[in-house]
Scaffold this motif. Structure first.
Motif, PDB file in Angstrom:
ATOM      1  N   UNK A   1       0.781  -1.222   0.000  1.00  0.00           N
ATOM      2  CA  UNK A   1       0.000   0.000   0.000  1.00  0.00           C
ATOM      3  C   UNK A   1       0.815   1.275   0.000  1.00  0.00           C
ATOM      4  N   UNK A   2       2.104   1.179   0.285  1.00  0.00           N
ATOM      5  CA  UNK A   2       2.947   2.377   0.276  1.00  0.00           C
ATOM      6  C   UNK A   2       3.190   2.861  -1.145  1.00  0.00           C
ATOM      7  N   UNK A   3       3.441   4.149  -1.281  1.00  0.00           N
ATOM      8  CA  UNK A   3       3.858   4.716  -2.563  1.00  0.00           C
ATOM      9  C   UNK A   3       5.381   4.650  -2.604  1.00  0.00           C
ATOM     10  N   UNK A   4       5.914   4.103  -3.692  1.00  0.00           N
ATOM     11  CA  UNK A   4       7.357   3.873  -3.775  1.00  0.00           C
ATOM     12  C   UNK A   4       7.927   4.614  -4.980  1.00  0.00           C
ATOM     13  N   UNK A   5       9.041   5.270  -4.760  1.00  0.00           N
ATOM     14  CA  UNK A   5       9.734   5.980  -5.836  1.00  0.00           C
ATOM     15  C   UNK A   5      11.096   5.334  -6.057  1.00  0.00           C
ATOM     16  N   UNK A   6      11.375   4.963  -7.301  1.00  0.00           N
ATOM     17  CA  UNK A   6      12.705   4.490  -7.679  1.00  0.00           C
ATOM     18  C   UNK A   6      13.278   5.506  -8.658  1.00  0.00           C
ATOM     19  N   UNK A   7      14.502   5.947  -8.336  1.00  0.00           N
ATOM     20  CA  UNK A   7      15.114   6.997  -9.144  1.00  0.00           C
ATOM     21  C   UNK A   7      16.275   6.445  -9.957  1.00  0.00           C
ATOM     22  N   UNK A   8      16.420   6.989 -11.155  1.00  0.00           N
ATOM     23  CA  UNK A   8      17.518   6.601 -12.027  1.00  0.00           C
ATOM     24  C   UNK A   8      18.118   7.851 -12.654  1.00  0.00           C
ATOM     25  N   UNK A   9      19.434   7.934 -12.642  1.00  0.00           N
ATOM     26  CA  UNK A   9      20.119   9.093 -13.214  1.00  0.00           C
ATOM     27  C   UNK A   9      21.225   8.609 -14.144  1.00  0.00           C
TER      28      UNK A   9
ATOM     29  N   UNK B   1       2.388   3.241  -7.329  1.00  0.00           N
ATOM     30  CA  UNK B   1       1.376   4.071  -6.667  1.00  0.00           C
ATOM     31  C   UNK B   1       0.914   3.464  -5.341  1.00  0.00           C
ATOM     32  N   UNK B   2       0.748   2.156  -5.332  1.00  0.00           N
ATOM     33  CA  UNK B   2       0.326   1.444  -4.133  1.00  0.00           C
ATOM     34  C   UNK B   2       0.967   0.059  -4.184  1.00  0.00           C
ATOM     35  N   UNK B   3       2.112  -0.051  -3.532  1.00  0.00           N
ATOM     36  CA  UNK B   3       2.926  -1.257  -3.688  1.00  0.00           C
ATOM     37  C   UNK B   3       2.162  -2.517  -3.265  1.00  0.00           C
TER      38      UNK B   3
ATOM     39  N   UNK C   1       1.064  -2.002 -15.874  1.00  0.00           N
ATOM     40  CA  UNK C   1      -0.004  -1.936 -14.860  1.00  0.00           C
ATOM     41  C   UNK C   1       0.584  -1.846 -13.459  1.00  0.00           C
ATOM     42  N   UNK C   2       0.079  -0.883 -12.702  1.00  0.00           N
ATOM     43  CA  UNK C   2       0.532  -0.709 -11.325  1.00  0.00           C
ATOM     44  C   UNK C   2       1.721   0.224 -11.184  1.00  0.00           C
ATOM     45  N   UNK C   3       2.215   0.721 -12.326  1.00  0.00           N
ATOM     46  CA  UNK C   3       3.389   1.605 -12.330  1.00  0.00           C
ATOM     47  C   UNK C   3       3.081   2.899 -13.086  1.00  0.00           C
ATOM     48  N   UNK C   4       3.807   3.940 -12.726  1.00  0.00           N
ATOM     49  CA  UNK C   4       3.825   5.154 -13.531  1.00  0.00           C
ATOM     50  C   UNK C   4       5.263   5.658 -13.559  1.00  0.00           C
ATOM     51  N   UNK C   5       5.537   6.615 -14.448  1.00  0.00           N
ATOM     52  CA  UNK C   5       6.895   7.127 -14.568  1.00  0.00           C
ATOM     53  C   UNK C   5       6.853   8.645 -14.696  1.00  0.00           C
ATOM     54  N   UNK C   6       8.025   9.232 -14.476  1.00  0.00           N
ATOM     55  CA  UNK C   6       8.165  10.677 -14.601  1.00  0.00           C
ATOM     56  C   UNK C   6       9.538  10.987 -15.158  1.00  0.00           C
ATOM     57  N   UNK C   7       9.558  11.891 -16.148  1.00  0.00           N
ATOM     58  CA  UNK C   7      10.846  12.355 -16.677  1.00  0.00           C
ATOM     59  C   UNK C   7      10.754  13.861 -16.891  1.00  0.00           C
ATOM     60  N   UNK C   8      11.141  14.573 -15.860  1.00  0.00           N
ATOM     61  CA  UNK C   8      11.103  16.046 -15.883  1.00  0.00           C
ATOM     62  C   UNK C   8      12.403  16.636 -16.409  1.00  0.00           C
TER      63      UNK C   8
ATOM     64  N   UNK D   1      22.909  -0.496 -11.606  1.00  0.00           N
ATOM     65  CA  UNK D   1      23.216  -1.673 -10.783  1.00  0.00           C
ATOM     66  C   UNK D   1      21.987  -2.432 -10.281  1.00  0.00           C
ATOM     67  N   UNK D   2      20.800  -1.837 -10.437  1.00  0.00           N
ATOM     68  CA  UNK D   2      19.586  -2.526 -10.006  1.00  0.00           C
ATOM     69  C   UNK D   2      19.152  -2.150  -8.598  1.00  0.00           C
ATOM     70  N   UNK D   3      17.850  -2.234  -8.369  1.00  0.00           N
ATOM     71  CA  UNK D   3      17.267  -2.071  -7.031  1.00  0.00           C
ATOM     72  C   UNK D   3      16.442  -3.315  -6.731  1.00  0.00           C
ATOM     73  N   UNK D   4      16.815  -3.992  -5.664  1.00  0.00           N
ATOM     74  CA  UNK D   4      16.023  -5.158  -5.252  1.00  0.00           C
ATOM     75  C   UNK D   4      14.960  -4.674  -4.277  1.00  0.00           C
ATOM     76  N   UNK D   5      13.730  -4.695  -4.720  1.00  0.00           N
ATOM     77  CA  UNK D   5      12.597  -4.215  -3.923  1.00  0.00           C
ATOM     78  C   UNK D   5      11.841  -5.392  -3.330  1.00  0.00           C
ATOM     79  N   UNK D   6      11.612  -5.312  -2.041  1.00  0.00           N
ATOM     80  CA  UNK D   6      10.783  -6.305  -1.353  1.00  0.00           C
ATOM     81  C   UNK D   6       9.577  -5.579  -0.778  1.00  0.00           C
ATOM     82  N   UNK D   7       8.392  -6.078  -1.104  1.00  0.00           N
ATOM     83  CA  UNK D   7       7.155  -5.509  -0.566  1.00  0.00           C
ATOM     84  C   UNK D   7       6.546  -6.529   0.387  1.00  0.00           C
ATOM     85  N   UNK D   8       6.377  -6.126   1.640  1.00  0.00           N
ATOM     86  CA  UNK D   8       5.878  -7.080   2.647  1.00  0.00           C
ATOM     87  C   UNK D   8       4.441  -6.744   3.069  1.00  0.00           C
TER      88      UNK D   8
END
Lengths: 113, 111
Positions: free
Chosen positions: B16-24, B79-81, B62-69, B104-111
């Motif tokens: 249910x949390x909102x999660x942001x993953x950033x890439x540069x 939006x809701x993990x 589905x279940x994801x959105x993106x942003x490139x400002x 290098x990757x992000x290993x995301x765990x949703x509990x």
């Protein structure tokens, strides 16, 4: 079935042995990309092939794209423990629009000292 | 050398949390990508962007959105993990016509 098949799925070789990994496409390949991935990490680019019959080498790794452009092979000569990892192929099957690649499932390579 | 960085290597979030993953990326590449990688399913494209504020859906948006400002930064938003979004997330950048460079990757765990 997968549009891009890699074989074998996994491979264990003795240090010093040669090995080959194949990547076979169900469609014409307009570009084929080989990457290596260490477990839990990102992908490292190895080589890109675009022309039928093209062959490229980097250190002890050679990649070829066959004339009919539906298969590529990756050959490692005199393997070393540093070659261990997952090898992935990515294919442009979209006539040069390589923003949407199709990916193989990977070949896991272990090299025993 | 091209450098693609991701904000976290490991992340643990609650359902249910909102999660942001950033890439540069630091090479002025026009194209940027977000993939997820799961055992037996390989790399699957979630979204990609071919210019600032431009985006296109990949195979599993589905279940994801993106942003490139800004050109160098591409964010993936959950939006809701949910637990089925537990995965390895990989960002990549590219000059059109050439190879993609991965972070290098992000290993995301949703509990």
């Amino acid at each position: 079935s997968q549009e891009l098949e890699q074989s074998p799925q996994s491979l264990i070789v003795q240090e010093g042995k040669n090995l080959t990994i194949n990547c076979t496409s169900s469609k014409t390949l307009y570009g084929l990309y080989w990457y290596k991935q260490k477990y839990g990490e990102g992908l490292i680019f190895l080589m890109m092939l675009q022309k039928g019959g093209e062959e490229k080498s980097h250190e002890k790794i050679t990649a070829k794209l066959d004339e009919k452009k539906q298969q590529s092979s990756l050959h490692i000569t005199a393997s070393q423990p540093s070659h261990a990892g997952i090898y992935l192929c990515g294919a442009d099957q979209n006539a040069g629009n390589n923003r949407k690649l199709i990916w193989g499932l990977g070949t896991s390579l272990a090299v025993n000292p | 050398d091209v450098k693609v960085t991701q904000s976290s290597r490991y992340l643990v979030k609650r359902t249910g949390e909102k999660v942001f993953l950033e890439c540069v990326q630091d090479m002025d590449h026009e194209n940027m990508f977000w993939y997820r990688q799961d055992p037996g399913l390989g790399l699957r494209l979630i979204y990609f962007s071919y210019d600032v504020k431009m985006k296109e859906k990949g195979d599993i948006p589905e279940g994801y959105s993106v942003s490139r400002e800004k050109k160098e930064r591409f964010s993936l938003i959950l939006e809701s993990a949910s637990t089925n979004q537990t995965s390895m997330y990989l960002c990549a950048s590219q000059i059109q016509g050439y190879e993609q460079y991965f972070g290098p990757g992000t290993r995301l765990t949703v509990t």
